[in-house]
Design a protein around this motif. Structure first.
Motif, mmCIF file in Angstrom:
data_model
loop_
_atom_site.group_PDB
_atom_site.id
_atom_site.type_symbol
_atom_site.label_atom_id
_atom_site.label_comp_id
_atom_site.label_asym_id
_atom_site.label_seq_id
_atom_site.Cartn_x
_atom_site.Cartn_y
_atom_site.Cartn_z
ATOM 1 N N HIS A 202 31.033 37.993 39.650
ATOM 2 C CA HIS A 202 31.230 37.485 38.298
ATOM 3 C C HIS A 202 32.715 37.190 38.104
ATOM 4 O O HIS A 202 33.572 37.975 38.495
ATOM 5 C CB HIS A 202 30.759 38.551 37.299
ATOM 6 N N ALA A 203 33.013 36.045 37.497
ATOM 7 C CA ALA A 203 34.420 35.691 37.258
ATOM 8 C C ALA A 203 34.948 36.392 36.012
ATOM 9 O O ALA A 203 34.225 36.590 35.038
ATOM 10 C CB ALA A 203 34.555 34.181 37.087
ATOM 11 N N LEU A 204 36.202 36.775 36.068
ATOM 12 C CA LEU A 204 36.855 37.382 34.912
ATOM 13 C C LEU A 204 37.096 36.358 33.815
ATOM 14 O O LEU A 204 37.462 35.215 34.098
ATOM 15 C CB LEU A 204 38.208 37.969 35.326
ATOM 16 N N GLN A 205 36.916 36.776 32.596
ATOM 17 C CA GLN A 205 37.261 35.935 31.457
ATOM 18 C C GLN A 205 38.697 36.249 31.027
ATOM 19 O O GLN A 205 39.183 37.365 31.217
ATOM 20 C CB GLN A 205 36.309 36.197 30.286
ATOM 21 N N ALA B 271 42.642 40.113 40.759
ATOM 22 C CA ALA B 271 42.991 38.684 40.781
ATOM 23 C C ALA B 271 41.995 37.890 41.614
ATOM 24 O O ALA B 271 41.777 36.698 41.367
ATOM 25 C CB ALA B 271 44.404 38.496 41.324
ATOM 26 N N LYS B 272 41.348 38.545 42.577
ATOM 27 C CA LYS B 272 40.359 37.865 43.425
ATOM 28 C C LYS B 272 39.096 37.477 42.651
ATOM 29 O O LYS B 272 38.228 36.781 43.182
ATOM 30 C CB LYS B 272 39.986 38.751 44.616
ATOM 31 N N PHE B 273 39.003 37.921 41.393
ATOM 32 C CA PHE B 273 37.869 37.553 40.551
ATOM 33 C C PHE B 273 38.258 36.519 39.501
ATOM 34 O O PHE B 273 37.538 36.332 38.519
ATOM 35 C CB PHE B 273 37.288 38.796 39.874
ATOM 36 N N SER B 274 39.384 35.862 39.698
ATOM 37 C CA SER B 274 39.793 34.820 38.752
ATOM 38 C C SER B 274 38.794 33.663 38.808
ATOM 39 O O SER B 274 38.114 33.451 39.821
ATOM 40 C CB SER B 274 41.184 34.302 39.115
ATOM 41 N N PRO B 275 38.681 32.893 37.715
ATOM 42 C CA PRO B 275 37.755 31.747 37.716
ATOM 43 C C PRO B 275 38.018 30.789 38.876
ATOM 44 O O PRO B 275 37.076 30.239 39.455
ATOM 45 C CB PRO B 275 38.023 31.085 36.359
ATOM 46 N N GLU B 276 39.295 30.595 39.227
ATOM 47 C CA GLU B 276 39.630 29.659 40.313
ATOM 48 C C GLU B 276 39.095 30.150 41.654
ATOM 49 O O GLU B 276 38.512 29.379 42.427
ATOM 50 C CB GLU B 276 41.156 29.483 40.389
ATOM 51 N N SER C 277 35.924 28.536 43.808
ATOM 52 C CA SER C 277 36.101 28.080 45.194
ATOM 53 C C SER C 277 35.027 28.664 46.101
ATOM 54 O O SER C 277 34.604 28.013 47.062
ATOM 55 C CB SER C 277 37.493 28.455 45.705
ATOM 56 N N LYS C 278 34.572 29.902 45.802
ATOM 57 C CA LYS C 278 33.495 30.504 46.600
ATOM 58 C C LYS C 278 32.184 29.740 46.390
ATOM 59 O O LYS C 278 31.425 29.517 47.342
ATOM 60 C CB LYS C 278 33.312 31.971 46.221
ATOM 61 N N TRP C 279 31.917 29.338 45.144
ATOM 62 C CA TRP C 279 30.713 28.525 44.887
ATOM 63 C C TRP C 279 30.822 27.171 45.595
ATOM 64 O O TRP C 279 29.856 26.702 46.208
ATOM 65 C CB TRP C 279 30.536 28.301 43.381
ATOM 66 N N SER C 280 31.975 26.558 45.535
ATOM 67 C CA SER C 280 32.180 25.271 46.191
ATOM 68 C C SER C 280 31.965 25.389 47.696
ATOM 69 O O SER C 280 31.306 24.544 48.323
ATOM 70 C CB SER C 280 33.602 24.764 45.897
ATOM 71 N N GLU C 281 32.504 26.464 48.260
ATOM 72 C CA GLU C 281 32.341 26.707 49.695
ATOM 73 C C GLU C 281 30.873 26.854 50.067
ATOM 74 O O GLU C 281 30.404 26.304 51.070
ATOM 75 C CB GLU C 281 33.122 27.979 50.060
#
Length: 218
Positions: free
Chosen positions: A27-30, A198-203, A207-211
């Motif tokens: 889950h990405a951090l808000q 920081a590894k849970f940032s939206p960016e 990138s993991k979804w894109s990969e």
């Protein structure tokens, strides 16, 4: 368990269930900005549904040991659930009603985490644990049972909190006492919290979804 660069339980999950085509994306951090908040150095918080899987009974047992060493310590439970009446009876029986309190539901979790010394997670299992993620995001160290699957992906033992064996209330109490009685240690753990997620940032998560999508399209 085997560790990968970002999410150590990914490879464990694959091997445990013999599922090589499994991809773990967190889950990405808000973005959260609560401003400067003074924290209470003797208050501990636990946020989550009040159900058996979350282990509130073990949190109570652990905090009984904490209060024996630090009578002024407080544990606040945020959340709602079917076990509150039963757990309150246990708290009353142990004469802990002045030390452990139910605070109900709150949508201001960032404010809560920013105002306490640490948070705890006593779950038997977790899919990921947003409470751990949000606690670290708000510079609040976490003491957690080392359960499947989420806490180890976020907590580095002795860096931004502590991991203890599942069900070990004595170890849980020991780490809580250590943080509450050693301000410099608490400060060091807190200083490491926000950057550890920081590894849970939206960016990063995007990138993991894109990969993954690129891999599937090939």
């Amino acid at each position: 368990p085997p560790r990968s660069t970002l999410f150590p339980y990914t490879t464990l999950f694959r091997s445990r269930f013999n599922l090589p085509n499994v991809f773990a994306i967190p889950h990405a951090l808000q973005e959260v900005n609560v401003g400067k908040t003074n924290f209470n150095p003797l208050t501990v918080v636990m946020i989550g549904r009040i159900v058996s899987a979350k282990g509130h009974d073990k949190a109570i047992d652990a905090f009984k040991l904490v209060v024996e060493k630090i009578p002024q310590a407080k544990l606040l439970f945020y959340g709602t659930g079917s076990l509150q009446t039963e757990l309150q009876a246990k708290i009353d029986k142990l004469n802990l009603s002045n030390s452990i309190m139910f605070k109900g539901f709150s949508s201001n979790v960032a404010e809560i985490f920013s105002s306490v010394a640490l948070s705890i997670c006593t779950s038997d299992s977790e899919g990921f644990s947003l409470a751990v993620q949000e606690s670290l995001q708000n510079n609040c160290p976490v003491v957690s049972f080392d359960c499947y699957y989420g806490p180890r992906d976020m907590i580095e033992d002795g860096v931004n909190g502590y991991l203890v064996p599942v069900g070990d209330v004595e170890a849980m109490a020991d780490r809580i006492i250590k943080i509450l009685t050693e301000p410099r240690l608490r400060g060091r753990l807190a200083a490491n919290c926000a950057r550890s997620v920081a590894k849970f940032s939206p960016e990063v998560v995007a990138s993991k979804w894109s990969e993954l999508f690129c891999k599937l399209m090939k």
